[in-house]
Enzyme design. Structure first.
Site, PDB file in Angstrom:
ATOM      1  N   LYS A  16      21.977  -3.946  71.908  1.00 28.38           N
ATOM      2  CA  LYS A  16      22.523  -3.146  70.881  1.00 28.38           C
ATOM      3  C   LYS A  16      22.838  -3.737  70.232  1.00 28.38           C
ATOM      4  O   LYS A  16      23.733  -4.289  70.084  1.00 28.38           O
ATOM      5  CB  LYS A  16      23.211  -1.889  71.674  1.00 28.38           C
ATOM      6  CG  LYS A  16      23.819  -1.081  70.647  1.00 28.38           C
ATOM      7  CD  LYS A  16      24.431   0.173  70.819  1.00 28.38           C
ATOM      8  CE  LYS A  16      24.806   1.340  70.077  1.00 28.38           C
ATOM      9  NZ  LYS A  16      26.174   2.335  70.507  1.00 28.38           N
TER      10      LYS A  16
ATOM     11  N   LYS B 239      18.524  -1.009  71.840  1.00 26.55           N
ATOM     12  CA  LYS B 239      18.564   0.194  71.112  1.00 26.55           C
ATOM     13  C   LYS B 239      19.139  -0.621  69.320  1.00 26.55           C
ATOM     14  O   LYS B 239      19.055  -1.484  69.165  1.00 26.55           O
ATOM     15  CB  LYS B 239      19.670   0.821  71.606  1.00 26.55           C
ATOM     16  CG  LYS B 239      19.506   1.603  70.176  1.00 26.55           C
ATOM     17  CD  LYS B 239      21.654   2.455  70.267  1.00 26.55           C
ATOM     18  CE  LYS B 239      21.991   3.336  70.191  1.00 26.55           C
ATOM     19  NZ  LYS B 239      22.622   4.163  70.140  1.00 26.55           N
TER      20      LYS B 239
HETATM   21  C1  PBG Z   1      27.864   4.170  69.824  1.00 25.15           C
HETATM   22  C2  PBG Z   1      26.896   4.944  69.518  1.00 25.15           C
HETATM   23  C3  PBG Z   1      25.949   4.965  68.104  1.00 25.15           C
HETATM   24  C4  PBG Z   1      24.210   5.064  68.856  1.00 25.15           C
HETATM   25  C5  PBG Z   1      24.558   6.314  70.089  1.00 25.15           C
HETATM   26  N1  PBG Z   1      25.978   6.211  70.556  1.00 25.15           N
HETATM   27  C6  PBG Z   1      25.701   3.651  67.405  1.00 25.15           C
HETATM   28  C7  PBG Z   1      26.252   3.367  66.648  1.00 25.15           C
HETATM   29  O1  PBG Z   1      26.842   4.476  66.015  1.00 25.15           O
HETATM   30  O2  PBG Z   1      26.799   2.186  66.954  1.00 25.15           O
HETATM   31  C8  PBG Z   1      23.452   5.630  67.568  1.00 25.15           C
HETATM   32  C9  PBG Z   1      22.148   6.348  68.444  1.00 25.15           C
HETATM   33  C10 PBG Z   1      21.560   6.653  67.099  1.00 25.15           C
HETATM   34  O3  PBG Z   1      21.340   6.589  65.763  1.00 25.15           O
HETATM   35  O4  PBG Z   1      20.171   7.397  67.196  1.00 25.15           O
HETATM   36  N2  PBG Z   1      28.283   4.103  70.739  1.00 25.15           N
HETATM   37 ZN    ZN Z   2      30.618   3.638  70.212  1.00 26.41          ZN
END
Ligand code: PBG
Ligand code: ZN
Length: 327
Positions: free
Chosen positions: A198, A251
């Site tokens: 991620k 991601k």
């Molecule tokens: C954080 C989280 C994020 C997303 C899902 N869980 C990113 C973040 O804020 O760093 C992003 C999902 C999206 O952009 O659709 N745990």
């Molecule tokens: Zn988070």
């Protein structure tokens, strides 16, 4: 000289093209994200994500039925709690919002696979994905104390009926900690879908509106990955596999197709790609302006994730895609 090899021979008709098509998107590949909020009869569209709503638990249940009727096998739940604090109480409390939504959905649609996003950022007052030293204004999340909170969160989500636990905070050792927590609590059959690779990405912007989870200071670069790195993603997935992950996620998806491909090459575990909020919003904005053909762009993009190696796709387009696949 005329060419001997004529690839165009196999492109002459729709039927021929269908016969030699290498990758096919199906409804079974899709996972639909949902945002649960407290209250009743509440539905509010997220400004930066047309067609995406914050929903109270009763509305989440209605939505889950619709998703299931469209043939989509799974949802992933994010929660926006009533109150936030430094311990992320709302994340691990047995009456937390994701816990209540999980129980309600499983009761109404037992067959639908409920994935619980396991992170703290929606529940901490500062918006970081973990525990901070008191007074820390830099956002340097303390790794190991965070693991304890994640363990508690995962166990309470499983207790509430979640079928799959999806830790997304990029803490070192989080898969191992959660696996141990789940096993000790008797949930050895609950799979872990790890957000393994991620990246610290600007594409998460609209999600942070939806989940009200923007860090109040600093950023997530001390835990999420640097977008310039690819080999590091392989190291991350290697660790998560060793720690017991059952599925791996990459991601964001669109700007990281090479990572999806490399992860798929490196593992036999199912690979999920998260078509994130910013990717969705860009398509929506262009479509609403009449600048692109939304259906064709979405289907091309989702099919391309499969071509890159994704087995599963988390996407806000899931309901539309399922409808287009039916047509
Ligand atoms: C954080 C989280 C994020 C997303 C899902 N869980 C990113 C973040 O804020 O760093 C992003 C999902 C999206 O952009 O659709 N745990
Ligand atoms: Zn988070």
């Amino acid at each position: 000289m005329f060419p001997t090899h004529r690839p165009r021979r196999l492109r002459q008709t729709a039927m021929l093209r269908r016969m030699v098509r290498e990758n096919i998107l199906t409804t079974s590949d899709l996972i639909y994200p949902l945002f649960a909020v407290p209250g009743e009869g509440f539905a509010q569209e997220v400004k930066s994500m047309p067609g995406v709503y914050q929903l109270s638990v009763d509305k989440i249940v209605e939505e889950a039925k619709e998703v299931y009727d469209l043939g989509i096998p799974s949802i992933i739940l994010f929660g926006i709690p009533q109150d936030k604090d430094t311990e992320a109480t709302g994340a691990w409390h047995d009456c937390g919002i994701v816990q209540r939504a999980s129980t309600a959905v499983k009761e109404a649609v037992p067959d639908l696979v409920v994935i619980a996003d396991t992170c703290l950022c929606e529940y901490t007052s500062h918006g970081h994905c973990g525990y901070l030293e008191v007074g820390d204004l830099t956002g340097r999340v303390l790794n190991d104390p965070t693991l304890e909170l994640l363990k508690k969160t995962a166990v309470s989500q499983a207790k509430a009926g979640a079928d799959i636990i999806a830790p997304s905070g990029m803490m070192d050792g989080f898969v191992q900690a959660i696996r141990q927590g789940l096993d000790e609590a008797g949930f050895e059959n609950i799979p872990i879908l790890s957000y393994a690779a991620k990246y610290a990405s600007a594409y998460y912007g609209p999600f942070r509106d939806a989940a009200d989870s923007s860090p109040q200071f600093g950023d997530r670069r001390t835990y999420q990955m640097d977008s310039a790195n690819a080999r590091e993603a392989l190291k991350e997935i290697e660790l998560d596999i060793a720690e017991g992950a059952d599925m791996l996620m990459v991601k964001p998806a669109l700007a990281y197709m090479d990572i999806i491909y490399r992860v798929k090459e490196a593992t036999n575990l199912p690979v999920a790609a998260y078509n994130v909020s910013g990717e969705y919003s860009m398509v929506k904005a262009a479509a609403l302006n009449g600048w692109i053909d939304e259906e064709r762009v979405v289907m091309e993009t989702l099919t391309s994730f499969k071509r890159a190696g994704a087995d599963l796709i988390l996407t806000y387009h899931a309901k539309d895609a399922a409808r287009w696949l039916q047509a």
